[in-house]
Design an enzyme around this catalytic site. Structure first.
Site, PDB file in Angstrom:
ATOM      1  N   ASP A 111       0.859  -0.996  -0.579  1.00 32.91           N
ATOM      2  CA  ASP A 111      -0.456  -0.129   0.018  1.00 32.91           C
ATOM      3  C   ASP A 111       1.497   1.375  -0.021  1.00 32.91           C
ATOM      4  O   ASP A 111       2.019   1.417  -0.673  1.00 32.91           O
ATOM      5  CB  ASP A 111      -1.080  -0.114   1.554  1.00 32.91           C
ATOM      6  N   TYR A 239      -2.421  10.944   1.693  1.00 34.00           N
ATOM      7  CA  TYR A 239      -2.788  11.539   0.221  1.00 34.00           C
ATOM      8  C   TYR A 239      -3.227  12.732  -0.484  1.00 34.00           C
ATOM      9  O   TYR A 239      -3.502  13.079  -1.326  1.00 34.00           O
ATOM     10  CB  TYR A 239      -4.571  10.789   0.768  1.00 34.00           C
ATOM     11  N   HIS A 302      -6.980  -7.197  -0.817  1.00 31.02           N
ATOM     12  CA  HIS A 302      -5.941  -5.713  -0.291  1.00 31.02           C
ATOM     13  C   HIS A 302      -5.046  -6.174   0.491  1.00 31.02           C
ATOM     14  O   HIS A 302      -3.871  -6.106   0.135  1.00 31.02           O
ATOM     15  CB  HIS A 302      -6.755  -4.009  -0.274  1.00 31.02           C
TER      16      HIS A 302
END
Length: 324
Positions: A111, A239, A302
């Protein structure tokens, strides 16, 4: 519960390391003189995401080193949103290696940890012996299009990264739930396109499972307690710096990653079809920019290093043993 969690994970060594102006929490397992492996977690995770791999690495003659990245867990959480660029995080990692007196390490990323691992290899290949990255392929920088503009254009406001851009928006929506519920919603993601319907927040769109097979209740509580301590803003700032990272990366336009790499393609990963991950990896585009690349596929979702711990660990061990 805190004491139970401390006892539960007492086999790991814990320390705080001063690096790049912050205090970083690091968990370790294995002989201090063994070949070191740096394990980098993602969102919304901690060092504990690597508990299975750390045990196996130590048992196979490696020294496993798993920090809480900047903004997560027991590592400092700078207040400035701009203190979360990839240069800050990679600066933290180089400082960590220097403090531990490690000239070169094996690296594993997942990730956001994978994103940082790619760039650690790009910026400082002299510090990395070999890389195993999980789920997130390396995407060369577009010369003209900022990533957030592209996300809004292609995927709209419902896309989770777009919703994470406005300071406070995601934090407010997450706050409607208990932290363990937020984590369970993310940990159980099985969507290819992680987007909410119009007018809905992504956290409301995600379903909460009654339980997760691959994480125990005390492990979930450990994650929740550490994340609740400082909230989600630090992790969300990763982000919020995607466009800033794009600006800062201009000098590396067209650069290739030369570190020997195994990429674990996760077949039910978020974006496997919708975001073009399968085509990027299988179509050869990634091989063009990561020439020393091996690719394997693992079926799962994930958080694959926890869900399919033995299979992922086997891939890590087999690759690193071939690079010694």
């Amino acid at each position: 519960m805190a004491n139970q969690n401390q006892d539960r994970f007492s086999e790991f060594r814990h320390r705080q390391v001063s690096t790049n102006g912050i205090s970083m929490h690091v968990a370790e397992l294995g002989d201090l003189s063994a070949p070191p492996v740096l394990l980098l977690h993602g969102f919304p995770e901690l060092w504990l995401s690597w508990r299975h791999q750390m045990a196996a690495l130590a048992a196979n003659g490696y020294r496993a080193i798993a920090p809480d990245l900047r903004g997560f867990g027991d590592t400092d959480v700078p207040a400035d949103p701009l203190a979360y660029t990839l240069f800050h995080i990679i600066g933290d990692l180089i400082g960590l290696l220097d403090q531990l007196e490690l000239s070169r390490v094996f690296v594993v990323g997942h990730d956001w940890g994978a994103y940082m691992a790619w760039h650690l290899c790009l910026f400082r290949p002299d510090r990395v012996r070999a890389l195993v990255n999980i789920g997130i392929p390396y995407s060369p920088r577009s010369p003209s299009v900022k990533p957030i503009d592209n996300f809004f254009k292609l995927l709209g406001d419902g896309f989770y990264i777009c919703q994470f851009q406005e300071p406070g928006r995601a934090e407010a929506s997450f706050a409607r739930y208990e932290v363990p519920t937020v984590l369970k919603k993310f940990f159980s993601i099985k969507l290819d396109n992680l987007s909410a319907p119009p007018g809905m927040e992504i956290i409301d769109h995600l379903e909460e499972p009654p339980s997760l097979e691959w994480i125990s209740e005390d492990e979930l509580q450990y994650f929740a307690e550490k994340i609740q301590k400082n909230g989600f803003t630090g992790p969300l700032n990763y982000y919020r710096n995607l466009d800033k990272n794009w600006e800062l990366m201009a000098p590396w336009q067209g650069a290739k990653i030369q570190v020997p790499t195994k990429f674990i393609l996760v077949t039910k990963e978020v974006g496997y079809k919708t975001y073009g991950m399968e085509m990027t990896v299988k179509g050869g585009r990634m091989k063009e920019v990561v020439p020393n690349l091996d690719v394997v596929s693992v079926e799962g979702y994930h958080f694959i290093q926890q869900e399919k711990a033995e299979e992922v660990t086997s891939e890590i061990l087999s690759y690193f043993s071939s690079q010694i």
